[in-house]
Structure formats: C-alpha cells, structure tokens
Scaffold this motif. Structure first.
Motif: not given
Length: 777
Positions: A197-204, A207-213, A227-240
């Motif tokens: 699963x992936x989720x994009x939050x342009x306001x914040x 990009x977050x999600x998980x991988x069950x592999x 089992x899942x490996x979860x992640x949240x990536x936070x960017x320094x710049x706004x999304x175009x």
C-alpha cells in the motif's frame, strides 16, 4: 608443517588492482574528525564471482546494531544476492534493507530512486550510471554522483547523492544539476507478487506505505501473516506533482493505491537544486514509522548533524582501539583497514528490532513474527541470529567490545523461547531452520562463563534442556535437509538415534556426521548452562554425552565418518554440512586432548593437521575451519599456529572490495581476523578460554568499555585500559614469552577474565620458532 611467513613473503594481489577507497576532503566537512573511521571501508566484502565467493556485505550506513541498514542498490536482492555489488556501474536506488546475510531473504524493504523528467518506476529502466571514482563509502555517510540521463553519459545532467541514517530513519540529500526537466523521487514499496500500500499526502510532503514481502517465508514453522515493513518519507520541498505506479503504469494525481509491484512518486519544480528526504521505517505501523522519524531526525535537523551523530555512534566503539606498529605492505592490504572494517562488520548483529516510543528510551515497542503481533517492554529486542556461524567467535567478541548489549541479546533469545517453545537456530523475523545444531546453547554458556547474569538463567536452562532431550516434531518422519520448507522447529533433528545410539543415523537424516559432532559440542555447552543453573543432576550426563564424537571416529581411516542406524559406516563423502571429512575430523572444539587420544597422541594429531594444511583441505571461507589452525597450539605446537594464522589472514582478507574470501555471515569471518590480529582466539566458545596465536601489531591499546569485566554491569565495573604489546610483531611471527600484568604465562591459553581484567599483555616475539607453549593446554 611450519610456514615461515614474514613481510618478505608478501606478494602483490593479482586478482584485483583496486584498493580501499578512503574518503577525500569535501567542502561539506562530512569526513572531518573521523578518527579511526578513516580506516573503515564498508565496500570490503561487496565483490565476488559467485554467492560463495562474495563477502555478502553492502556499503551500508547504520549505527551499531541498527534495525535497518541503508544501502545503494545496484541489484534487486533475493536469497543469495545482496542489493549491491561492487562490479556494477548502474545505480537503481537507495534501499532500506533488512537482509541480514547474503543467504537470507529480504524483509519489508523500501527503495527511493531519484531522477529527472518522466518518472521511471521499473527497476530495469531507472538505472543511472556512475563512476566508481565518484563513490565514497564510510560507516556514517555514503556519497555518489549519478549520471541522470541514461541516454547520454555526457549530458551533464547529474544527481549528487549523500546518504546517512539512524537506527530507524534514512536521510537522503539529493543535489540536482541544473536542468529544464523537473526532478523527482520514486519510492518502490513492493515488487511483483507482493501486495502493499502507498499513500501520498502533498500537504504534509509525505509518502507512506507498507511492504509485506518476506523472501524466506517458506522456511520454518511460522508464517507471520501480518508482517509488514512500514515507511514514511518526508520531503524538504513542496510537491509539484505526484502519483502512484503499478508496474510501469503511472497514475498521475492519485494519492493512494494498493496492489502488487507498487510505488509512489513526487515531482518538484524545474530548477530545484536540492531535495532532502527523511524516511522512517517500522515493523509496527505507519504511525510508529512517523514517530521514529520525528524522534530520531526531527524536522529542522540538518543532514550534517545526522552525519556527525552517526560518526559519533561508531567512534564510541571503534575509537576505543588504537593500533601501532602495522606491517603496511600496500593500500590493498592495509591491516588497519581490515581490522577496523572487521569490527565494523561484527558490531552490526544481532540487530536491535525494538523501536522508541519517546525521547530518552524507556518503553520500547516491537513486532514479533513468533506471535505475529506487537509487544512493548522496557528492553531491547534483538533479531537476526546466524548462530551456526556466530557462536564460534562473534559472541566472544561482543562480550569484549559491546558488553552492555550482551544481556539484552540473551533476554531476546529467552523471549523467543517463551513465544515459540524453542530457542532459535537462525532467526530472521521468525525461525528459518537454516543450518544445524542448537548452538544457542553455546551462546548462553559463553556469556555465563564470562560473568553475564542479567537474564533468566533458569528459563535459559529450560530451553537448553529441551534442545538436548526433546527431539523435534516428526523427527523420525523428516529428513530435515537444508532449507526443507514448511518444517517444524528443526533444533536437533535426529536426536532420536543420537540419544539411543550416540550418533545421528545417516540413512535417516541429512547431514548426519556434522550433526553428531555438533550435538556433542552442544551437549558440552548444555552442561555448562546446567552448572550455572544449579541443575547438577544433568551435568555429568551431558559432559559424558559430549564424548559422543568418538562414535563417528573411524580408526581404520583416521577420519570422522557418518554412520547408518545399524552401525555401519556410511563413507567419508557424505553426511557433512558446508564442509567435508577433512575439516569435520577436527570438529572437536571442546575436547582437543580427547581428539588427540583418538589419533594415538598429540604427535599423530599434528601429523594429521600437517596433512590437512599441506593438502590444501583447509577452507577459511567457511566457518567449520576457523578453529583448526589453533589446534596446533592447543596440543603443544604453538609455532605452527603462530605462522599459519598470518598466512591464512593474508590469503583470505584484504582491503579491497574482494577482501573477504567467504560470506561474512553476520561478523564471524571478521571476528576470526580481529581475534587473530590481537593474538588469541576462542577455540572452545562454550568455555572462557582463548588459545594464543600470534599478534599482528606491535601495540594495541584498548579502552575496554564499562562492564566488560563484570558481566555488562557498568555500575560495578568502569572503563579500563588494556595494552597488548608485541615489539617487532609485523616481521616476527613467533612467540618467545608472554606476560599478563607482568606475570609469566607458559601455556598457550588465556582466560577471558585474564584478558579483560589486565592492564598489560606483553608478547616477546621472535623471527624463528620457539619452545614457548610446547606443553600445550
């Protein structure tokens, strides 16, 4: 056999002509104040022509025992393939990997891949060429310059990448060259056949999600379906712009998705020069991944600050050791680089899978594949236990260089026992049943003999007793061959005939000869645990069972040999685990004098050892051989050990990316080198004994950490300094005398308490063989 091996005998390496890449000065200042970290080359062990000939390492950034290692990705990894190979010249991304060894599978990974223009989500499309000269790898930061135009190597369109990390957060700095095309970052959550699963939050800007592999999901009795490996990536710049990808298909403007071969991306305005991405990872939840990010690299934390913290984390351990008097023959064989990189490798596992719930420690949270649920505790939880490999020397190394970690590791083993009813063999999220024997018995024995007590000894004995007396489920129905899928806990497969006859029957179980010898050693270790648990009724019986190695000794052939259930010999060509009849004939680490008696005395055992080494049968690339050169010293021929260990070190270790002749296996290959360089090695790791070899350096000063002489209890035992001196050692391989704190030592054996309690260990070295230690141990 006696090798005369001095600096004059050193030959230039012919198979590779590139040496360790030491960091060069940078305007960023990343590499200042690095101390001994200048000698660590994480690319050692990243090159090989086959899985067996590859060290199985990656140029990772992560703190000691970190949950996640961040690595450049040049290949899609799987069982027998790491995500990086030093021969590759195309970069496909930067990966949060949880693959603990080359032979183990990946778990819950996430990959970030930068680029320009149209988003390229497929692995085979997103590769960017890079020059090896632009690549710098240290324990605290990795840098590389990528050619971002796959169609032209001269377009000038490039991305300068820098990567650093904490235990649960990766930090990428991406400096894009000027281009009319918009830069982007693509995040791969899952590969084919794995639904994530992936989720994009342009306001914040997230990009977050998980991988069950979990690539080794077929191994062992437990399947960990949640089992899942979860992640949240936070960017320094706004999304175009943003979107998701399924395979090669892009859906622009879509914020969420679920499926296989899944990813998401963010694009940035043209001309954007720098984008920084912090990615928190977790096995608990997306919320916990976000919490890990906020706690470990909070908003506003600079990349440089994170680099400095990781540098400090490694210096706090490696900076305790100072080496003087090195045989510096070439950059490709810099012994300092081999030594410090070895410590760097050995201090990564078993890694800590617990995750913080607040600043300053306190309550930790972690996912357990054994219960398939989340737990909380005021403790760490260590995973990735390659015990068949690491029991030999790595755990002894940890008691010296990371004593504060040891009790928590032992409590983790007991926690696994309480969850599953069995102590682990090779735990990777769950039990995988890889390799043989219950050498976890020796991990407990090793710690107990060294004074570690801050764990439930009675519960440890309960698990060790079960190993020694209760066969696995369906023991008489399964072969328990290597990587046999969907089996119960393997533990001591074949224990049924081992207990009744004294050997594992070759016509009923795989790897029976090795199992018999390993179980005899494990019985010795179990007896040690029984002693410390006050279970005296079992001690004599287990020590007696530890002599079962004699049942597979064939006096007619003078080899160990597997036996069938009816007692007939099975032949020397079968019944072995990652070895042969030669190496397993010497697999009696706990009773070397008893082994000599089988041969008819120490002289005849020496003759067999001579035949073994002269015939080219020794195989340092795999662990069963690691103790064998030290047997000479144990039976009274120390000069043979002293010269031989130097030759083995020279032939199997160097400072290039091909610098490990075999798989690192979570630190065991390097633990052998580190101990050998210091001048002693734990031949019997279920004891507190070290057999003396030959130190490589003239002087090693070690600031031993607090607790090292008191079972990890820093409150009772502060820091101390140990100086190991051996004047002339680089060109004088033979020991003439040995003193500990000024007291003469005449036997080629030191006990753990002698070493960690000493202020000085003084070797007197010689260019010629000496009689010192000729009485053996």
């Amino acid at each position: 056999m006696l090798f005369f091996f001095t600096s004059c005998a050193f030959a230039a390496l012919s198979f590779l002509d590139f040496a360790a890449s030491h960091p060069s000065p940078s305007s960023s200042g990343y590499y200042s104040n690095a101390g001994v970290l200048q000698y660590v080359n994480p690319r050692i062990g990243t090159f090989g022509y086959s899985p067996n000939g590859n060290g199985g390492m990656i140029p990772s950034v992560s703190p000691p025992f970190g949950m996640t290692r961040w690595t450049p990705q040049t290949r899609e990894n799987y069982i027998s393939q790491c995500p990086y190979h030093d021969a590759d010249t195309y970069m496909h991304g930067f990966q949060a990997t949880h693959q603990p060894a080359i032979w183990m599978g990946e778990s819950g990974q996430v990959v970030l891949s930068p680029g320009f223009g149209g988003v390229r989500p497929l692995f085979e499309q997103r590769g960017m060429s890079f020059s090896k000269s632009s690549e710098t790898s240290t324990p605290y930061v990795y840098e590389v310059t990528l050619n971002a135009d796959s169609r032209s190597s001269s377009s000038g369109k490039s991305i300068q990448v820098a990567q650093t990390a904490t235990s649960h957060v990766g930090y990428l700095r991406l400096d894009y060259s000027k281009s009319s095309e918009a830069p982007y970052v693509f995040i791969q959550a899952t590969r084919q056949n794995w639904t994530g699963q992936v989720n994009v939050d342009p306001e914040k800007r997230e990009i977050s999600g998980y991988n069950p592999q979990r690539q080794d999901y077929k191994l062992g009795p437990l399947h960990a379906p949640n089992f899942k490996g979860y992640f949240v990536s936070r960017f320094s710049e706004p999304f175009e712009g943003y979107g998701i990808a399924k395979g090669g298909d892009l859906s622009h403007g879509v914020k969420s998705g679920e499926g296989t071969h899944l990813g998401a991306y963010a694009t940035f305005k043209s001309g954007m020069k720098r984008v920084e991405v912090r990615t928190g990872v977790s096995f608990v939840s997306i919320d916990q991944a976000r919490k890990n990010l906020d706690l470990e690299i909070a908003d506003g934390t600079s990349f440089e600050t994170t680099v400095d913290q990781l540098k400090s984390d490694w210096l706090s351990i490696l900076g305790r050791i100072t080496i003087e008097g090195v045989n510096q023959t070439s950059a490709a064989h810099d012994q300092r680089t081999i030594f410090y990189t070895g410590l760097f490798h050995a201090l990564q596992y078993p890694n800590d899978y617990s995750e913080p719930t607040s600043n300053g420690g306190g309550i930790r949270t972690f996912y357990s594949g054994y219960t398939d649920s989340v737990h909380t505790a005021q403790d760490t939880y260590h995973q990735s236990w390659s015990i068949w490999d690491t029991y030999r020397a790595t755990h002894s190394l940890l008691t010296i260089f990371a004593p504060a970690r040891v009790n928590g590791m032992l409590r983790s083993l007991i926690r696994i026992y309480e969850w599953s009813g069995r102590l682990p063999m090779w735990a990777n999220i769950v039990e995988t049943n890889i390799m043989i024997g219950t050498h976890v018995d020796a991990v407990f024995a090793n710690a107990l003999k060294r004074g570690f007590r801050d764990f439930d000894i009675a519960k440890a004995w309960e698990g060790v007793h079960k190993n020694a007396y209760i066969p696995p489920e369906h023991d008489t129905e399964l072969l328990y061959y290597d990587r046999e899928p969907y089996t119960p806990d393997e533990v001591r497969a074949g224990l049924t005939t081992y207990m009744s006859k004294g050997w594992v029957a070759n016509d009923r179980w795989a790897e029976s000869g090795s199992r018999t010898l390993d179980y005899a050693f494990d019985d010795y270790a179990a007896a040690v645990v029984a002693q410390h648990a006050g279970q005296n009724d079992f001690v004599d019986e287990l020590f007696a069972r530890s002599k079962n190695y004699k049942h597979v000794w064939n006096s007619n052939t003078t080899f160990m040999e597997a036996r069938n259930e009816n007692g007939t010999w099975a032949g020397t060509a079968q019944g072995w685990t990652e070895g042969d009849d030669w190496v397993y004939t010497f697999a009696v680490m706990h009773d070397v004098n008893g082994l000599a008696e089988l041969f008819g005395g120490r002289d005849k055992l020496k003759a067999k050892l001579d035949e073994h080494f002269n015939g080219g049968h020794n195989d340092q690339t795999n662990e069963p051989s690691h103790h064998v050169p030290y047997l000479y010293a144990a039976i009274g021929y120390p000069a043979n050990t002293q010269n031989l260990t130097r030759l083995i070190a020279w032939e199997n270790y160097n400072a290039t990316s091909a610098g490990l002749s075999g798989n690192e296996d979570l630190g065991q290959m390097s633990a052998w080198y580190v101990f050998s360089a210091l001048g002693f090695y734990p031949v019997n790791p279920a004891s507190d004994e070290y057999i003396v070899g030959s130190p490589f350096f003239e002087k090693v000063t070690i600031r031993l950490p607090a607790g090292v002489a008191n079972g990890g209890n820093a409150q009772k035992d502060g820091e101390r300094t140990l100086v190991i001196s051996a004047p002339g050692a680089p060109t004088k391989p033979f020991v003439k005398s040995l003193k500990v704190n000024g007291k003469d030592i005449t036997s080629p054996m030191l006990r753990h308490a002698q070493i960690v309690g000493a202020s000085s260990i003084e070797f007197e070295m010689s260019e010629t063989p000496q009689i010192w230690g000729s009485d053996g141990v």
